[in-house]
Design an enzyme around this catalytic site. Structure first.
Site, short mmCIF file in Angstrom:
data_model
loop_
_atom_site.label_atom_id
_atom_site.label_comp_id
_atom_site.label_asym_id
_atom_site.label_seq_id
_atom_site.Cartn_x
_atom_site.Cartn_y
_atom_site.Cartn_z
N ARG A 28 -22.83 35.49 9.59
CA ARG A 28 -23.35 36.26 8.45
C ARG A 28 -22.41 37.38 8.04
O ARG A 28 -22.84 38.42 7.55
CB ARG A 28 -24.74 36.81 8.74
CG ARG A 28 -25.80 35.73 8.92
CD ARG A 28 -27.18 36.33 9.11
NE ARG A 28 -28.16 35.30 9.45
CZ ARG A 28 -29.27 35.51 10.14
NH1 ARG A 28 -29.56 36.72 10.56
NH2 ARG A 28 -30.11 34.52 10.39
N ARG A 76 -25.47 40.34 3.08
CA ARG A 76 -26.13 41.53 2.56
C ARG A 76 -25.59 42.85 3.08
O ARG A 76 -25.91 43.90 2.54
CB ARG A 76 -27.64 41.43 2.86
CG ARG A 76 -28.34 40.35 2.05
CD ARG A 76 -29.75 40.13 2.55
NE ARG A 76 -29.76 39.52 3.87
CZ ARG A 76 -30.87 39.33 4.59
NH1 ARG A 76 -32.04 39.71 4.10
NH2 ARG A 76 -30.80 38.76 5.77
N ARG A 122 -24.18 38.84 -6.29
CA ARG A 122 -25.38 38.03 -6.16
C ARG A 122 -26.53 38.55 -7.01
O ARG A 122 -27.59 37.89 -7.12
CB ARG A 122 -25.86 38.03 -4.70
CG ARG A 122 -25.36 36.95 -3.78
CD ARG A 122 -26.02 35.58 -3.94
NE ARG A 122 -27.43 35.61 -4.20
CZ ARG A 122 -28.37 35.75 -3.28
NH1 ARG A 122 -28.06 35.90 -2.01
NH2 ARG A 122 -29.65 35.74 -3.63
N ASP A 167 -26.34 27.84 3.04
CA ASP A 167 -27.56 27.99 3.82
C ASP A 167 -27.87 26.66 4.48
O ASP A 167 -27.53 25.60 3.92
CB ASP A 167 -28.73 28.42 2.94
CG ASP A 167 -29.94 28.82 3.76
OD1 ASP A 167 -30.07 30.01 4.11
OD2 ASP A 167 -30.75 27.92 4.11
N TYR A 202 -38.23 23.78 10.25
CA TYR A 202 -38.54 24.27 8.90
C TYR A 202 -39.34 23.24 8.11
O TYR A 202 -40.31 23.57 7.42
CB TYR A 202 -37.25 24.61 8.15
CG TYR A 202 -36.68 25.96 8.47
CD1 TYR A 202 -37.39 27.13 8.18
CD2 TYR A 202 -35.43 26.09 9.06
CE1 TYR A 202 -36.86 28.38 8.47
CE2 TYR A 202 -34.88 27.34 9.36
CZ TYR A 202 -35.61 28.47 9.06
OH TYR A 202 -35.09 29.71 9.35
#
Length: 355
Positions: free
Chosen positions: A38, A42, A51, A87, A162
């Protein structure tokens, strides 16, 4: 000589002698290579800026945007490898699964997969389903030059969790109900996901990725016997499917201290270790013939600089006897992490390990 001991026709050669790939091959390195899971995300203001107003899954289908985001931490931090911005649910979306990534929640599947009839919704993935991946990897390798690009995918168990739960879960009750209650359906589901994951990794490698990482983010929810019986075969199938390309294969999960030997057994060249197990103990569990990746606790980066450096030295000391070591965090960079702390960390590791 193993597959990763030599460049393979069609594979990038500019990156072959990079510190990162040398460490993956357990060869001498000029310094311990560093990258962060990552690292593109962010924690970077430039990421948030590009983004802005663009949904996550849409951002994963724009080659120029993927390229810019992937390059941002390489420019800012001087890391030894880039990781492809995407992702783990992108290949599922590409084959028509109705899902979205909801802010503050994560991937949410509109109609969970819980029956044999649902398997028909998981068709094969082809390169034509993800042309933006091929284009983005080509753009990236042209920009990166001698810096390796790591491709990645979610492992079958994590994708299955998921799909079955319909989103993130703390208990995995629906997933484990199928695993224990209908083992044939479970095996068929994971085998189908292994095919999709293998195809997704092949697209990235054939476009120019220098290594790949298989993320089994939630495998730590399993006991070793469960993992060996119900998960290892599918993960091994994925890793075996890309073995012939000659690129290093990294296998990582969170909370997998009890599974490290099995994750190595699945076929990885490099085993990722979270922060819960010291690297000198991890190497005993994994066994010889594998490089290790990790494993500073991501939360340490919120401490003062002196504490970060002290904890970093503990990791480096524990790694001193390893055949190959890639410095990383024990999980992904947290969103509120100070980017300057990451830059200082890269510099600190490079200075401390310069040969």
């Amino acid at each position: 000589m193993s597959a990763i001991d030599r460049p393979v026709q069609g594979q990038p050669t500019a990156t072959y002698d990079s510190a990162f790939l040398r460490a993956c091959r357990r060869e001498p390195v000029p310094h311990t290579p560093v990258w962060f899971m990552r690292q593109a995300g962010r924690s970077l203001p430039e990421y948030r800026k590009v983004r802005e107003g663009i949904p996550m899954l849409e951002s994963c289908t724009r080659p120029e945007l993927i390229t810019e985001i992937t390059l941002q931490p390489v420019r800012r931090h001087g890391v030894d490898a880039a990781i492809y911005f995407s992702d783990i649910v992108v290949p599922l979306k590409a084959i028509g699964i109705d899902l979205d990534i909801k802010p503050g929640i994560g991937p949410v599947v509109e109609q969970p997969i819980r029956s044999r009839a649902d398997l028909a919704r998981l068709r094969d993935l082809t390169p034509e389903d993800v042309p933006y991946v091929t284009e983005a990897v080509r753009l990236l390798t042209a920009e990166l030059g001698g810096t390796p690009l790591i491709g990645f995918a979610g492992a079958p168990f994590t994708l299955a969790s998921y799909l079955i739960e319909g989103g993130p879960s703390r208990t995995y009750e629906h997933t484990k109900a199928i695993m224990y209650g209908d083992p044939q359906l479970w095996a068929d589901l994971l085998d189908r996901l292994a095919e999709i994951t293998s195809a997704f990794l092949k697209v990235q490698i054939e476009a120019g990725a220098s290594a790949v990482q298989l993320f089994d983010s939630w495998a730590g929810a399993l006991a070793p016997a469960e993992y060996r019986r119900s998960v290892l075969p599918a993960s091994a199938k994925v890793l075996r499917a890309v073995e012939g390309y000659g690129v290093p294969r990294i296998h990582f999960g969170v909370g997998t201290g009890e599974l490290l030997s099995l994750m190595g057994e699945a076929g990885a060249d490099v085993v990722g270790v979270d922060w819960r197990v010291p690297l000198d103990e991890a190497v005993r569990r994994v066994g010889p013939g594998k490089a290790l990746q990790g494993n500073l606790d991501p939360a340490v980066l919120f401490a003062p600089r002196e504490a970060v450096e002290a904890c970093t030295l503990e990791v480096l000391d524990a790694a001193a006897g390893l055949e190959g070591h890639i410095f990383n965090l024990g999980h992904g960079v947290m969103p509120a992490t100070d980017p300057d702390a990451l830059t200082r960390l890269v510099d600190h590791v490079h200075r401390q390990t310069a040969r």
